[in-house]
Design a protein around this motif. Structure first.
Motif, mmCIF file in Angstrom:
data_model
loop_
_atom_site.group_PDB
_atom_site.id
_atom_site.type_symbol
_atom_site.label_atom_id
_atom_site.label_comp_id
_atom_site.label_asym_id
_atom_site.label_seq_id
_atom_site.Cartn_x
_atom_site.Cartn_y
_atom_site.Cartn_z
ATOM 1 N N GLU A 107 -18.504 50.406 57.743
ATOM 2 C CA GLU A 107 -18.825 51.366 58.803
ATOM 3 C C GLU A 107 -20.327 51.574 58.912
ATOM 4 O O GLU A 107 -20.891 51.611 60.012
ATOM 5 N N LEU A 108 -21.007 51.708 57.766
ATOM 6 C CA LEU A 108 -22.459 51.869 57.800
ATOM 7 C C LEU A 108 -23.127 50.591 58.312
ATOM 8 O O LEU A 108 -24.078 50.648 59.108
ATOM 9 N N ALA A 109 -22.639 49.432 57.873
ATOM 10 C CA ALA A 109 -23.215 48.163 58.340
ATOM 11 C C ALA A 109 -23.058 48.008 59.844
ATOM 12 O O ALA A 109 -23.957 47.509 60.533
ATOM 13 N N ARG A 110 -21.910 48.440 60.375
ATOM 14 C CA ARG A 110 -21.709 48.360 61.821
ATOM 15 C C ARG A 110 -22.719 49.231 62.565
ATOM 16 O O ARG A 110 -23.301 48.820 63.576
ATOM 17 N N LYS A 111 -22.964 50.447 62.062
ATOM 18 C CA LYS A 111 -23.936 51.341 62.703
ATOM 19 C C LYS A 111 -25.333 50.753 62.637
ATOM 20 O O LYS A 111 -26.099 50.818 63.612
ATOM 21 N N LEU A 112 -25.688 50.158 61.496
ATOM 22 C CA LEU A 112 -27.010 49.534 61.374
ATOM 23 C C LEU A 112 -27.153 48.358 62.333
ATOM 24 O O LEU A 112 -28.214 48.174 62.946
ATOM 25 N N ALA A 113 -26.108 47.553 62.443
ATOM 26 C CA ALA A 113 -26.149 46.399 63.343
ATOM 27 C C ALA A 113 -26.382 46.842 64.787
ATOM 28 O O ALA A 113 -27.208 46.261 65.510
ATOM 29 N N LEU A 114 -25.670 47.872 65.207
ATOM 30 C CA LEU A 114 -25.840 48.378 66.579
ATOM 31 C C LEU A 114 -27.238 48.960 66.773
ATOM 32 O O LEU A 114 -27.864 48.781 67.826
ATOM 33 N N ALA A 115 -27.743 49.674 65.752
ATOM 34 C CA ALA A 115 -29.079 50.264 65.854
ATOM 35 C C ALA A 115 -30.159 49.196 65.937
ATOM 36 O O ALA A 115 -31.223 49.419 66.534
ATOM 37 N N LEU A 116 -29.890 48.021 65.377
ATOM 38 C CA LEU A 116 -30.864 46.922 65.399
ATOM 39 C C LEU A 116 -30.660 45.992 66.589
ATOM 40 O O LEU A 116 -31.264 44.912 66.652
ATOM 41 N N ALA A 167 -36.352 34.980 56.717
ATOM 42 C CA ALA A 167 -35.533 33.796 56.453
ATOM 43 C C ALA A 167 -34.127 34.190 56.017
ATOM 44 O O ALA A 167 -33.188 33.407 56.121
ATOM 45 N N ILE A 168 -33.985 35.411 55.520
ATOM 46 C CA ILE A 168 -32.668 35.932 55.147
ATOM 47 C C ILE A 168 -31.930 36.314 56.434
ATOM 48 O O ILE A 168 -32.501 37.005 57.286
ATOM 49 N N PRO A 169 -30.683 35.885 56.628
ATOM 50 C CA PRO A 169 -29.933 36.282 57.841
ATOM 51 C C PRO A 169 -29.928 37.800 58.008
ATOM 52 O O PRO A 169 -29.791 38.542 57.022
ATOM 53 N N LEU A 170 -30.093 38.257 59.232
ATOM 54 C CA LEU A 170 -30.153 39.697 59.486
ATOM 55 C C LEU A 170 -28.895 40.401 58.995
ATOM 56 O O LEU A 170 -28.963 41.508 58.446
ATOM 57 N N GLY A 171 -27.727 39.763 59.190
ATOM 58 C CA GLY A 171 -26.493 40.377 58.718
ATOM 59 C C GLY A 171 -26.511 40.615 57.221
ATOM 60 O O GLY A 171 -26.005 41.640 56.726
ATOM 61 N N ALA A 172 -27.104 39.676 56.461
ATOM 62 C CA ALA A 172 -27.190 39.829 55.010
ATOM 63 C C ALA A 172 -28.162 40.940 54.632
ATOM 64 O O ALA A 172 -27.931 41.694 53.665
ATOM 65 N N ARG A 173 -29.273 41.083 55.382
ATOM 66 C CA ARG A 173 -30.224 42.167 55.114
ATOM 67 C C ARG A 173 -29.574 43.532 55.360
ATOM 68 O O ARG A 173 -29.825 44.502 54.638
ATOM 69 N N ILE A 174 -28.743 43.597 56.393
ATOM 70 C CA ILE A 174 -28.025 44.845 56.670
ATOM 71 C C ILE A 174 -27.012 45.130 55.573
ATOM 72 O O ILE A 174 -26.907 46.259 55.068
ATOM 73 N N LEU A 175 -26.251 44.107 55.207
ATOM 74 C CA LEU A 175 -25.195 44.290 54.208
ATOM 75 C C LEU A 175 -25.765 44.718 52.859
ATOM 76 O O LEU A 175 -25.168 45.546 52.156
ATOM 77 N N ALA A 176 -26.913 44.167 52.475
ATOM 78 C CA ALA A 176 -27.509 44.512 51.186
ATOM 79 C C ALA A 176 -27.800 46.006 51.101
ATOM 80 O O ALA A 176 -27.482 46.663 50.097
ATOM 81 N N ASP A 203 -35.336 45.045 53.923
ATOM 82 C CA ASP A 203 -36.104 44.771 55.145
ATOM 83 C C ASP A 203 -36.599 46.100 55.719
ATOM 84 O O ASP A 203 -35.807 47.021 55.957
ATOM 85 N N PRO A 204 -37.908 46.262 55.979
ATOM 86 C CA PRO A 204 -38.415 47.519 56.549
ATOM 87 C C PRO A 204 -37.720 47.909 57.854
ATOM 88 O O PRO A 204 -37.508 49.100 58.113
ATOM 89 N N ALA A 205 -37.396 46.911 58.689
ATOM 90 C CA ALA A 205 -36.725 47.229 59.960
ATOM 91 C C ALA A 205 -35.338 47.802 59.712
ATOM 92 O O ALA A 205 -34.895 48.735 60.412
ATOM 93 N N VAL A 206 -34.618 47.265 58.743
ATOM 94 C CA VAL A 206 -33.284 47.777 58.419
ATOM 95 C C VAL A 206 -33.392 49.184 57.834
ATOM 96 O O VAL A 206 -32.579 50.058 58.141
ATOM 97 N N VAL A 207 -34.410 49.406 56.996
ATOM 98 C CA VAL A 207 -34.605 50.740 56.420
ATOM 99 C C VAL A 207 -34.928 51.745 57.521
ATOM 100 O O VAL A 207 -34.433 52.887 57.498
ATOM 101 N N ALA A 208 -35.735 51.343 58.489
ATOM 102 C CA ALA A 208 -36.063 52.247 59.603
ATOM 103 C C ALA A 208 -34.806 52.615 60.383
ATOM 104 O O ALA A 208 -34.619 53.781 60.773
ATOM 105 N N ALA A 209 -33.947 51.633 60.620
ATOM 106 C CA ALA A 209 -32.692 51.924 61.314
ATOM 107 C C ALA A 209 -31.813 52.840 60.470
ATOM 108 O O ALA A 209 -31.145 53.748 60.997
ATOM 109 N N PHE A 210 -31.819 52.623 59.161
ATOM 110 C CA PHE A 210 -31.056 53.477 58.249
ATOM 111 C C PHE A 210 -31.554 54.919 58.303
ATOM 112 O O PHE A 210 -30.771 55.872 58.332
ATOM 113 N N ARG A 211 -32.898 55.101 58.313
ATOM 114 C CA ARG A 211 -33.463 56.454 58.418
ATOM 115 C C ARG A 211 -32.995 57.155 59.698
ATOM 116 O O ARG A 211 -32.617 58.329 59.679
#
Length: 449
Positions: free
Chosen positions: A224-233, A321-330, A366-374
Motif C-alpha cells: 500500500e505504501l509502495a503504491r502511494k509512492l509510485a503514484l506520487a512519483l 541505474a537501480i529500477p525506480l520500482g526497486a528504489r520505492i520498494l526498498a 533515493d532522495p526523490a523517493v524520500v521526498a515523495a515519502f515525506r
C-alpha cells in the motif's frame, strides 16, 4: 371514308418475335395523297396505316400502337390542328407532322400551339425531304423513349439502392451493437481476470507470510505504501501495479531460508545467515522469470536490496541505474520492517522509523523517493467514503473497501468483494468459531451500479 393497312411484314409469324418496324399513320381526306404517302414510305421498311378523316384516325389509334402521325391540315369536320391536338392529349408519345398546301400562317400556328407538332411539310413535298423529316422524327421519338426507359430504370435502381442502403445501415448498426457488446463483455472479463490475478497474488503473499509471525500483514502494508509512492512519483497504470505486486511478492525468495533466519532481526544474523539472506532477491527473480506477466516485477525484486550509493546487492547498482520500482520498494519495506522489529532488535515507533529513513537519504535511499515519502507522511488523510462496521451490521450488496484481514494476519476476502447473504453467514460463523470480532470496512455501491 376508308381505312387501309399496308404491311407485308405483319403477316409473318416470325416478324412478331423480331423488332417491330416503326408504324406511321397518314390522315388525309384525299385517297390519292394517302396512296402516294403509302408508296413513298413502304420501301423504307415502315408499317403504314391510313385514314381518310380525323375521326377515323382517332378510332384507328385506339386499337393500334402508332409511332408517328402525318395529318393534312384542311379536312372536313375536323381539321389537322384539331386532330393533332387530340392526338397530343391522348397519345403524347406519338410524333406529329402536319401537311399543309396553302400559306395559312394562322392555321400552322394553331397546329403548332394546340398539337405541338414536330414539323410541318408543305404540299407538294419533296420526297427526299419528307422521308428525312420522318426519319429524324422517329429517331427523336426513339431517343425520348430510351431516355424515359433509362430514367425509369434509374428511378427503380435508386429505390432498390435506397432499400439496400437502409438494409446495410441496419445490418451495420446491428453488427456494431454486437461488436460493442462483445467488446464490453471482453473488457469486463478482462477486468475480472485482473482482479482475480491481484487477489491470487494477495493470497500467495499471505502464504509466504505464514513462515514467520512478524511478517503477518507486512507485505500488504508495504504494498500500500509502495503504491502511494509510485503514484506520487508519476507512475500510473501498469507501472504502478507492477510496484504494488512486487511489494506483495517481495519475500517470495525467502521461502528457502531457515526458520531461525526468519525469526531473528537482521541485526542479529551471523555472516553465513546474512549471506543466505542476500541471495533471496535472485531466487525471487528466478521463480518469476517464466511468467511474462511478472517479468517487470521480477526485475524489481532482483534489485530490492540495492543501495542508492552503490553498496547494495546483488549487482552493486548506483543511483538511477537501480529500477525506480526497486528504489520505492526498498524504502517502503524498510519503513514497515523497522516498525515490526524485522531489521533491528526492537520495534521502532513510526516517527523513529521515519527519522532513520530521512538520515539515510542519498545513501541507502533515493532522495526523490524520500521526498515523495515525506509528502505522503505530511499530508492529512482524506475523508473516507467507507465505514467500519461489525459483522452483524453487514447487508447483502455492501462492498469491501479494504482487504478483510483476520486477527492472525490472514486475508479472508479481497477489497472490492461484493458481499452476499452466504458470505455474511460465513463471516458470522468464522467469528463464532474463532472467538473474536472482525473489523470490516465497507461502502455502499452507487444506486445505478
Amino acid at each position: 371514308m376508308t381505312i387501309n393497312e399496308q404491311d407485308s411484314m405483319s403477316t409473318s409469324p416470325s416478324a412478331s418475335t423480331a423488332a417491330a418496324p416503326p408504324t406511321i399513320l397518314c390522315v388525309d381526306d384525299e385517297p390519292n395523297i394517302l396512296s402516294s404517302l403509302r408508296r413513298l414510305f413502304r420501301p423504307h421498311g415502315y408499317r403504314v396505316l391510313t385514314a381518310e378523316s380525323g375521326a377515323a384516325g382517332l378510332a384507328l389509334l385506339e386499337g393500334e400502337a402508332v409511332d408517328l402521325v402525318i395529318s393534312d391540315m384542311r379536312m372536313p369536320h375536323m381539321d389537322g390542328a384539331q386532330f393533332l391536338a387530340q392526338v397530343r392529349q391522348r397519345w403524347p408519345g406519338t410524333m406529329r407532322l402536319l401537311l399543309t398546301g396553302y400559306a395559312d400562317i394562322q392555321s400552322i400556328l394553331d397546329a403548332i400551339n394546340q398539337g405541338e407538332i414536330y414539323r410541318y411539310v408543305t404540299k407538294p413535298w419533296d420526297e427526299n425531304d419528307i422521308v428525312l423529316v420522318v426519319r429524324h422524327a422517329l429517331e427523336r421519338r426513339a431517343l425520348e423513349q430510351e431516355k424515359q426507359r433509362l430514367e425509369a430504370l434509374t428511378a427503380s435502381q435508386n429505390v432498390q439502392l435506397q432499400a439496400l442502403n437502409a438494409s446495410l445501415e441496419a445490418k451495420v448498426a446491428t453488427r456494431t451493437q454486437q461488436l460493442k457488446q462483445s467488446h464490453d463483455e471482453v473488457q469486463a472479463a478482462n477486468e475480472r481476470l485482473k482482479a482475480t490475478f491481484v487477489t491470487t497474488i494477495k493470497v500467495f503473499s499471505n502464504l509466504i507470510e505464514m513462515r514467520g509471525g512478524k511478517l503477518a500483514g507486512h507485505a500488504r502494508r508495504v504494498a500500500e505504501l509502495a503504491r502511494k509512492l509510485a503514484l506520487a512519483l508519476g507512475l500510473e497504470g501498469q507501472e504502478a501495479r507492477d510496484v504494488f505486486i512486487a511489494a506483495l511478492l517481495k519475500d517470495i525468495g525467502k521461502l528457502s531460508l531457515s526458520d531461525d533466519v526468519l525469526e531473528l532481526p537482521a541485526s542479529a544474523w551471523t555472516g553465513e545467515q546474512l549471506a543466505a539472506f542476500r541471495k533471496h532477491p535472485l531466487r525471487a527473480e528466478q521463480l518469476l522469470m517464466a511468467l511474462d506477466e511478472l517479468r517487470t516485477v521480477s526485475v524489481i525484486l532482483r534489485s530490492q536490496l540495492e543501495r542508492f550509493d552503490g553498496g547494495g546487492f546483488p549487482d552493486g547498482l548506483v543511483g538511477l541505474a537501480i529500477p525506480l520500482g526497486a528504489r520505492i520498494l526498498a524504502l517502503a519495506s524498510d519503513y514497515d520492517g523497522l516498525q515490526i522489529g524485522a531489521m533491528v532488535q526492537r520495534s521502532l515507533r513510526a516517527e523513529e522509523a521515519r527519522s532513520l529513513i530521512y538520515d539515510s537519504v542519498g545513501k541507502r535511499y533515493d532522495p526523490a523517493v524520500v521526498a515523495a515519502f515525506r509528502s505522503i507522511m505530511d499530508e492529512t488523510e482524506p475523508p473516507a467514503r467507507d465505514l467500519t462496521v461489525l459483522s452483524g451490521q453487514l447487508e447483502p450488496g455492501m462492498v469491501l473497501s479494504r482487504d478483510l484481514i483476520s486477527r492472525d494476519g490472514l486475508m479472508l476476502l479481497a477489497a472490492e468483494h461484493v458481499l452476499t447473504a452466504r458470505v455474511i453467514a460465513q463471516l458470522l460463523d468464522f467469528e463464532g468459531k474463532n472467538g473474536g470480532r472482525l473489523s470490516i470496512r465497507v461502502y455502499a455501491p452507487p444506486k445505478d451500479a
